[in-house]
Scaffold this motif. Sequence first.
Motif, PDB file in Angstrom:
ATOM      1  N   TYR A  22      45.268  33.804  28.367  1.00 37.64           N
ATOM      2  CA  TYR A  22      45.681  35.122  27.863  1.00 37.64           C
ATOM      3  C   TYR A  22      44.614  36.161  28.181  1.00 37.64           C
ATOM      4  CZ  TYR A  22      47.565  38.586  24.547  1.00 37.64           C
ATOM      5  OH  TYR A  22      48.088  39.723  23.965  1.00 37.64           O
ATOM      6  N   SER A  23      43.356  35.765  28.022  1.00 37.97           N
ATOM      7  CA  SER A  23      42.267  36.682  28.363  1.00 37.97           C
ATOM      8  C   SER A  23      42.279  37.014  29.844  1.00 37.97           C
ATOM      9  CB  SER A  23      40.924  36.061  27.966  1.00 37.97           C
ATOM     10  OG  SER A  23      39.864  36.942  28.238  1.00 37.97           O
ATOM     11  N   PHE A  24      42.520  35.995  30.691  1.00 35.38           N
ATOM     12  CA  PHE A  24      42.597  36.228  32.133  1.00 35.38           C
ATOM     13  C   PHE A  24      43.731  37.189  32.484  1.00 35.38           C
ATOM     14  CE2 PHE A  24      44.903  35.009  36.020  1.00 35.38           C
ATOM     15  CZ  PHE A  24      43.964  35.363  36.972  1.00 35.38           C
ATOM     16  N   LEU A  25      44.927  36.943  31.951  1.00 34.10           N
ATOM     17  CA  LEU A  25      46.082  37.782  32.273  1.00 34.10           C
ATOM     18  C   LEU A  25      45.888  39.220  31.813  1.00 34.10           C
ATOM     19  CD1 LEU A  25      49.252  35.593  31.531  1.00 34.10           C
ATOM     20  CD2 LEU A  25      48.434  36.410  33.749  1.00 34.10           C
ATOM     21  N   SER A  26      45.435  39.384  30.579  1.00 29.69           N
ATOM     22  CA  SER A  26      45.310  40.735  30.039  1.00 29.69           C
ATOM     23  C   SER A  26      44.243  41.536  30.768  1.00 29.69           C
ATOM     24  CB  SER A  26      45.006  40.686  28.537  1.00 29.69           C
ATOM     25  OG  SER A  26      43.800  40.006  28.299  1.00 29.69           O
ATOM     26  N   ASN A  27      43.132  40.880  31.122  1.00 26.23           N
ATOM     27  CA  ASN A  27      42.084  41.598  31.859  1.00 26.23           C
ATOM     28  C   ASN A  27      42.504  41.900  33.290  1.00 26.23           C
ATOM     29  OD1 ASN A  27      39.252  41.970  30.443  1.00 26.23           O
ATOM     30  ND2 ASN A  27      40.155  40.108  29.611  1.00 26.23           N
ATOM     31  N   SER A  28      43.233  40.981  33.923  1.00 27.65           N
ATOM     32  CA  SER A  28      43.720  41.264  35.272  1.00 27.65           C
ATOM     33  C   SER A  28      44.746  42.388  35.254  1.00 27.65           C
ATOM     34  CB  SER A  28      44.315  40.001  35.900  1.00 27.65           C
ATOM     35  OG  SER A  28      45.459  39.569  35.196  1.00 27.65           O
ATOM     36  N   ALA A  29      45.543  42.465  34.173  1.00 27.02           N
ATOM     37  CA  ALA A  29      46.510  43.563  34.050  1.00 27.02           C
ATOM     38  C   ALA A  29      45.805  44.901  33.858  1.00 27.02           C
ATOM     39  CB  ALA A  29      47.461  43.301  32.887  1.00 27.02           C
ATOM     40  N   LEU A  30      44.677  44.880  33.159  1.00 28.29           N
ATOM     41  CA  LEU A  30      43.919  46.116  32.947  1.00 28.29           C
ATOM     42  C   LEU A  30      43.290  46.620  34.242  1.00 28.29           C
ATOM     43  CD1 LEU A  30      42.024  45.393  29.602  1.00 28.29           C
ATOM     44  CD2 LEU A  30      43.812  47.100  29.944  1.00 28.29           C
ATOM     45  N   LEU A  31      42.722  45.702  35.023  1.00 33.22           N
ATOM     46  CA  LEU A  31      41.900  46.097  36.168  1.00 33.22           C
ATOM     47  C   LEU A  31      42.643  46.075  37.500  1.00 33.22           C
ATOM     48  CD1 LEU A  31      38.725  44.078  35.138  1.00 33.22           C
ATOM     49  CD2 LEU A  31      39.154  46.514  34.782  1.00 33.22           C
TER      50      LEU A  31
ATOM     51  N   GLY B  50      39.416  37.595  35.308  1.00 32.25           N
ATOM     52  CA  GLY B  50      40.381  38.676  35.153  1.00 32.25           C
ATOM     53  C   GLY B  50      40.052  39.870  36.024  1.00 32.25           C
ATOM     54  N   SER B  51      38.778  39.984  36.399  1.00 28.36           N
ATOM     55  CA  SER B  51      38.366  41.096  37.268  1.00 28.36           C
ATOM     56  C   SER B  51      38.842  40.906  38.699  1.00 28.36           C
ATOM     57  CB  SER B  51      36.843  41.246  37.245  1.00 28.36           C
ATOM     58  OG  SER B  51      36.209  40.066  37.695  1.00 28.36           O
ATOM     59  N   THR B  52      39.449  39.734  38.996  1.00 30.24           N
ATOM     60  CA  THR B  52      40.019  39.532  40.336  1.00 30.24           C
ATOM     61  C   THR B  52      41.426  40.117  40.443  1.00 30.24           C
ATOM     62  OG1 THR B  52      40.918  37.351  39.741  1.00 30.24           O
ATOM     63  CG2 THR B  52      38.687  37.416  40.656  1.00 30.24           C
TER      64      THR B  52
ATOM     65  N   GLY C  14      30.598  45.942  36.792  1.00 28.79           N
ATOM     66  CA  GLY C  14      31.465  45.095  37.601  1.00 28.79           C
ATOM     67  C   GLY C  14      32.913  45.531  37.596  1.00 28.79           C
ATOM     68  N   ALA C  15      33.485  45.623  36.390  1.00 32.11           N
ATOM     69  CA  ALA C  15      34.913  45.870  36.298  1.00 32.11           C
ATOM     70  C   ALA C  15      35.289  47.292  36.682  1.00 32.11           C
ATOM     71  CB  ALA C  15      35.395  45.575  34.878  1.00 32.11           C
ATOM     72  N   LEU C  16      34.412  48.239  36.430  1.00 27.35           N
ATOM     73  CA  LEU C  16      34.759  49.635  36.695  1.00 27.35           C
ATOM     74  C   LEU C  16      34.018  50.200  37.903  1.00 27.35           C
ATOM     75  CD1 LEU C  16      34.912  50.962  33.020  1.00 27.35           C
ATOM     76  CD2 LEU C  16      36.799  50.268  34.497  1.00 27.35           C
ATOM     77  N   ALA C  17      32.681  50.148  37.891  1.00 33.63           N
ATOM     78  CA  ALA C  17      31.912  50.779  38.977  1.00 33.63           C
ATOM     79  C   ALA C  17      32.248  50.166  40.335  1.00 33.63           C
ATOM     80  CB  ALA C  17      30.414  50.654  38.697  1.00 33.63           C
ATOM     81  N   PHE C  18      32.266  48.842  40.423  1.00 29.44           N
ATOM     82  CA  PHE C  18      32.583  48.198  41.698  1.00 29.44           C
ATOM     83  C   PHE C  18      34.023  48.455  42.115  1.00 29.44           C
ATOM     84  CE2 PHE C  18      29.200  44.807  40.575  1.00 29.44           C
ATOM     85  CZ  PHE C  18      28.191  45.641  41.045  1.00 29.44           C
TER      86      PHE C  18
ATOM     87  N   LEU D  65      39.757  42.969  48.353  1.00 31.83           N
ATOM     88  CA  LEU D  65      39.043  41.749  48.754  1.00 31.83           C
ATOM     89  C   LEU D  65      37.698  41.591  48.068  1.00 31.83           C
ATOM     90  CD1 LEU D  65      39.794  41.596  52.590  1.00 31.83           C
ATOM     91  CD2 LEU D  65      40.630  40.046  50.808  1.00 31.83           C
ATOM     92  N   ILE D  66      37.209  42.656  47.423  1.00 30.30           N
ATOM     93  CA  ILE D  66      35.939  42.527  46.706  1.00 30.30           C
ATOM     94  C   ILE D  66      36.050  41.474  45.612  1.00 30.30           C
ATOM     95  CG2 ILE D  66      36.441  44.312  44.973  1.00 30.30           C
ATOM     96  CD1 ILE D  66      33.058  43.594  46.728  1.00 30.30           C
ATOM     97  N   ALA D  67      37.292  41.169  45.204  1.00 32.49           N
ATOM     98  CA  ALA D  67      37.499  40.136  44.184  1.00 32.49           C
ATOM     99  C   ALA D  67      36.982  38.778  44.658  1.00 32.49           C
ATOM    100  CB  ALA D  67      38.972  40.040  43.814  1.00 32.49           C
ATOM    101  N   ILE D  68      36.906  38.580  45.966  1.00 31.92           N
ATOM    102  CA  ILE D  68      36.348  37.321  46.483  1.00 31.92           C
ATOM    103  C   ILE D  68      34.888  37.178  46.045  1.00 31.92           C
ATOM    104  CG2 ILE D  68      35.705  36.089  48.597  1.00 31.92           C
ATOM    105  CD1 ILE D  68      38.172  37.246  49.917  1.00 31.92           C
ATOM    106  N   ALA D  69      34.181  38.297  46.011  1.00 36.14           N
ATOM    107  CA  ALA D  69      32.787  38.254  45.541  1.00 36.14           C
ATOM    108  C   ALA D  69      32.720  37.872  44.070  1.00 36.14           C
ATOM    109  CB  ALA D  69      32.117  39.615  45.762  1.00 36.14           C
ATOM    110  N   TYR D  70      33.694  38.347  43.260  1.00 35.95           N
ATOM    111  CA  TYR D  70      33.744  37.936  41.855  1.00 35.95           C
ATOM    112  C   TYR D  70      33.924  36.425  41.762  1.00 35.95           C
ATOM    113  CZ  TYR D  70      34.901  42.913  41.121  1.00 35.95           C
ATOM    114  OH  TYR D  70      34.913  44.280  41.116  1.00 35.95           O
ATOM    115  N   ILE D  71      34.860  35.898  42.557  1.00 33.90           N
ATOM    116  CA  ILE D  71      35.144  34.465  42.527  1.00 33.90           C
ATOM    117  C   ILE D  71      33.911  33.658  42.931  1.00 33.90           C
ATOM    118  CG2 ILE D  71      36.537  32.637  43.557  1.00 33.90           C
ATOM    119  CD1 ILE D  71      38.795  34.695  43.842  1.00 33.90           C
ATOM    120  N   ILE D  72      33.192  34.131  43.965  1.00 36.59           N
ATOM    121  CA  ILE D  72      31.982  33.432  44.408  1.00 36.59           C
ATOM    122  C   ILE D  72      30.919  33.447  43.307  1.00 36.59           C
ATOM    123  CG2 ILE D  72      30.055  33.494  46.032  1.00 36.59           C
ATOM    124  CD1 ILE D  72      32.032  34.580  48.127  1.00 36.59           C
ATOM    125  N   GLY D  73      30.675  34.616  42.735  1.00 35.85           N
ATOM    126  CA  GLY D  73      29.639  34.737  41.709  1.00 35.85           C
ATOM    127  C   GLY D  73      29.936  33.902  40.485  1.00 35.85           C
TER     128      GLY D  73
END
Length: 547
Positions: free
Chosen positions: A79-88, A207-209, A336-340, A362-370
């Motif tokens: 739920y946290s993943f879905l809601s944050n991905s919906a926000l961003l 969720g930031s992806t 991360g979520a806003l500035a990037f 595609l910057i989300a790939i960097a989130y996944i790596i980190g």
Amino acid sequence: MSRRAAYGLHVDTNEQPKHLIHSHAHEEDVPGTVNLQAAEGDDTAYGQALFPVPAEDPNDPLQWSNFKKTMILIICSLYSFLSNSALLGPSVYIAIFAQEFNVSAEDASGLISYSNLAFGFGSLVFVPAYLKFGRRPVMLLSMIIYVAGLIGASQATTYSGLMAARVVHGFGSCVCEALPVQLVNDIFFLHERGKRIGYYTVCLCLGSTGPLYAGYMLAGGYSWRLFFYVEFAFGCALLILAFLFVEETAYNRKQATPGSPATLSEDEKGGVVADHREESSTALPKRRSFVQTLKFWGHYDPDVPFFMTSLRSFTYYLVPCVLWVVTSYGINIGLGALAFNYTFPLKIAAPPYSWSQTNTGLIAIAYIIGYGLSIPFTPSSDRLAAYLTRKNNGIREAEMRLGVLLPAMIIGPAGLIVYGLTAQHDLHWVGYFAGVAMVDFAAYFYFSFTLAYSVDSYNANLSEMLIAMNLGKQAISFGMGFSLLEWILKDGYATIIAGVFTAILLLNNLALLIFMFAGKRIRIAISKSWLARMHGRTIKSPEDLAH
């Protein structure tokens, strides 16, 4: 004692368990200092007694099977993943929103920032609500509001209509950040919390992806509306799973059965000798049936002051470790979520890179790596704390988990420098990905383990503390994202991101040293302050922490 018994691994979640967990662990006079010395007959983990002490009742959430606990954690984490991905996620649509609704890019970015603000301030309503009416009904109601806002966003034809729908689903899903931490506190023991909060944090961070998925839907030739349709579909599926598996976790151990574990006598505190457990002729209550767990209602606490719970939460900004969690989350989310997400699409779509608009996510790939590189370290703080507890003769201090943050203290600010200088001088695009991955790797440690530290230190007032955390981090991240593009256009990426933001993040991270070496003295001082006296009405005994 077998590890199976210590973790309560029963297969049938509604069957009378074959073994009930026993422990004589207790919190010392200083909040955050726990005596985990095991008495004869205690269930243990890492050779230490389990805390909090569960009641001899199979309906106590601490006595539930590992399967039941894990399902609840998975559902609330998703739920946290879905809601944050919906926000961003819609951040890649800022230019499209600006063109379609005939507004400026700054106004279009408000569709991201204002929904995030509603996401934070919703805690003022939903956290007192789940204390008063129960975790289960509030979580289900939250999900209903969330999916309603998503379908509204998919049908919006005006800027104001889309803004309203975005605020609704952001406000409705706000509980997805407070409730998982509350549930971890309700159903898991102290030695499990760091790892479980870490798993939840992984989903929160991933969720930031959302922009990645949104960008590829756009690349497939679909409208931005598809993103909200997909989120709506997954949200409905998760709502069904929550209805079936998320049982009410609020539990009053003061009203437990007479056979609950005996406490250590005054002469035995600090030792390992325990009072003999009284044999009770009263039969243990039966485990609730599966159908009984599906009730939408069942918990009501008339003693919870709804409005005072919200108002009192603001005093937690005066508690140093809570303020540290707020700034750690707020600064890292703002970065991360806003500035990037604001700056990368603008830079990478312009010369000399000239990437297509559909690839800006595609910057989300960097989130996944980190975040992916940090996942193997999820149990690290629990293991370090257990090791130091053994060396300290079974006395656990809240600060014992903080040592794992030392590498992250430097890696995060270094990543900001890499990103800022890459953007300022139009260096190779790999610099963007390296900088973001470094920041997110470090952010995961600060997200997971500063929060676990605060829960260890002040768990008796967890709900009010969570309100303060959610409000504060969203306000800070909103402030860092507000007019961000104007700041950068005026002063440059190197000055704002590699300079100002790096200094802010480094200052926050260096607070780690203060808590590592002076954390207990701070806890002692707070426990003797007027804050502790004011919070006294809400502080519960360790046996009542789930209530």
